[in-house]
Design an enzyme around this catalytic site. Structure first.
Site, PDB file in Angstrom:
ATOM      1  NE  ARG A  15      23.817  55.809 -44.638  1.00 30.27           N
ATOM      2  CZ  ARG A  15      23.338  54.835 -45.400  1.00 30.27           C
ATOM      3  NH1 ARG A  15      22.090  54.425 -45.260  1.00 30.27           N
ATOM      4  NH2 ARG A  15      24.110  54.258 -46.295  1.00 30.27           N
ATOM      5  NE  ARG A 423      31.836  17.188   7.467  1.00 32.27           N
ATOM      6  CZ  ARG A 423      31.541  16.161   6.697  1.00 32.27           C
ATOM      7  NH1 ARG A 423      31.400  16.340   5.394  1.00 32.27           N
ATOM      8  NH2 ARG A 423      31.404  14.965   7.206  1.00 32.27           N
TER       9      ARG A 423
END
Ligand code: UD1
Ligand code: CA
Length: 455
Positions: A15, A423
């Site tokens: 079920r 950077r």
């Protein structure tokens, strides 16, 4: 008197309408089977045998993952609860004392109830856990009694109208001396409405042999078995409200309790405060005096006293936050130690890392821990200042008191007391912005003029 557990987990659970064995569906992040094993473990059993059948490999793996000292056996065909218990007979050979039968799909039997059953064994040979059913049409087995004595159990399918009207039902939990249990089961037949070997028949057989049987009662909520998705959801809700109440009793503030989702093993210390919509997956422990702010998600992590987490933070397995740490919004931390007083406040991913005491990790920092094949570690010392939007390409080590410039991509170790800048260097073109804008403005005006002409 020693006790042994036999946990039935071989059934189909059709079920549920699921490819997954029923007992592996979860409540509070743990399979139903583990909940049953946990409540049985409160009796400190000598031996635990789990009977697996449908989806046996998965069921066995889940049982052993929770406790690798248990034994698993197979019931290849599901011929009934009595047959399932018989499948544990060989595994139980030599196990002294009592056997207690539990169901893998019945997660909420309390340790107190099991202790009461064990105590009842001092005056009864067979002890059955019963409950008064709220819905008289429910298809449970009925307990037929005379005064205090239990005469027999009749399955709903096999019961007469009078028997079906009995409110006292069988939970399925049964306790008896192990040798007696198996000897009774040898006499069970499948001559009934289902053609199955019913465990429940041992009560009548015991009485025929002059043995005694008794009922211990519990609340129907404890014996709640799960058969459907709806029942699973209801059981989850019941589990959550009990778990929240237990935390509140232990001195934890839940600002909006019904929005906090707990796991079966969540530990939260006194005077901690949990804001709205926080989800705890399995394996979380929180010390005293912690604040978990709204919409955070935690699993497999530890948070020490005085820390603040969230709002909107995610702590994944292996996140270890020391005292007085701060983890802020949109921060994800995985397999990383954050030492005392360190701060990771905004928009950051920290994975496979160590962050030293009092270090500050700037907004948008990412530990680039994965190269597509391997995971690498980032080690950050004490009192480090990581500038915003730093990419720390692991493996990498940042020394004590070091700094990184915002926007740096850090690919080499940074010694102590050093500022790393990784950077592109900035150049300023004087007046170029204005000239560019004038040119673009003129171009746009020309386009508009052309469009008007075309009309
Ligand atoms: C059983 C009881 C019933 C009781 C009810 C409580 C019997 C005959 N009936 O009925 O009296 O009121 O539980 O919920 O015992 N299982 C196996 N192998 C099997 C059959 C079942 O391992 O061959 C396991 C299932 O996985 C489940 C448990 O045993 O965990 C109960 O089985 P289920 O079929 O749900 O029993 P019920 O018909 O509900
Ligand atoms: Ca059932």
């Amino acid at each position: 008197m020693s006790i042994n557990l036999i946990i039935l987990a071989a059934g189909q659970g059709s079920r549920m309408n699921s490819d997954r064995p029923k007992v592996l569906h979860e409540i509070g992040g743990a399979p139903l089977l583990v909940h049953a094993m946990k409540s049985g473990a409160s009796l400190e059993p000598e031996k635990t045998v789990v009977v697996a059948g449908v989806g046996a490999e998965l069921v066995e793996a889940a049982a052993l993952e929770w406790n690798d000292e248990i034994t698993t056996v197979r019931q290849d065909e599901q011929n009934g609860t009595g047959h399932a218990v018989l499948c544990a007979k060989d595994a139980m050979a030599g196990a002294e004392g009592d056997a207690l039968v539990l169901y893998g799909d019945t997660p909420f039997i309390s340790p107190e109830t099991l202790a009461a059953m064990q105590a009842a064994r001092t005056y009864a040979d067979v002890v059955v856990l019963g409950f008064d059913v709220a819905d008289p049409t429910a298809r449970y087995g009925r307990l037929v009694t005379t005064g205090e004595a239990l005469d027999k159990i009749v399955e709903f399918k096999d019961a007469t109208e009078t028997e079906r009207a009995i409110p006292l039902c069988n939970s399925g939990v049964i306790c008896a001396d192990s040798a007696t249990l198996f000897s009774l089961l040898d006499d069970v037949t499948n001559d009934n409405a289902s053609g199955e070997y019913y465990l429940t028949d041992i009560v009548g057989l015991a009485r025929d042999r002059g043995l005694s049987a008794a009922v211990v009662k519990c609340d129907e909520a404890e014996t709640l078995g799960i058969n459907t998705r709806m029942e699973l959801a209801n059981a989850e809700a019941a589990f959550q409200s009990r778990a929240r109440a237990a935390l509140q009793d232990d001195g934890v503030t839940l600002v909006a309790p019904e929005t906090v989702h707990l796991a079966h093993d969540t530990v939260i210390g006194r005077d901690s405060l949990i804001e709205q919509n926080v989800v705890f997956g399995p394996g979380v422990s929180i010390e005293n005096g912690v604040r978990i702010r709204a919409f955070s998600h935690l699993e497999g992590c530890h948070v020490s006293s005085g820390a603040t987490v969230g709002p909107f933070a995610r702590l994944r397995p292996g996140a270890e936050l020391a005292e007085d740490t701060r983890v802020g919004n949109f921060v994800e931390i995985k397999n990383a130690q954050v030492a005392k007083g360190a701060k990771v406040n905004h928009l950051t991913y920290i994975g496979d890392a160590d962050i030293g005491a009092r270090s500050n990790i700037g907004a948008g920092t990412i530990t680039c821990n994965y190269d597509g094949y391997f995971k690498h570690r980032t080690v950050i010392g004490e009192d480090v200042f990581v500038g915003s939007n730093t990419m720390l390409v692991a493996p990498i080590t940042v020394g004590d008191n070091a700094m990184t410039g915002s926007g740096s991509v850090v690919t080499e170790d940074i010694p102590a007391d050093t500022l790393a800048l990784g950077r592109a260097k900035q150049t300023n073109k004087t007046g170029l912005a204005k000239r560019l804008k004038d040119k673009l403005r003129a171009a746009k005006a020309a386009v508009k003029k052309d469009l008007k002409k075309d009309k």
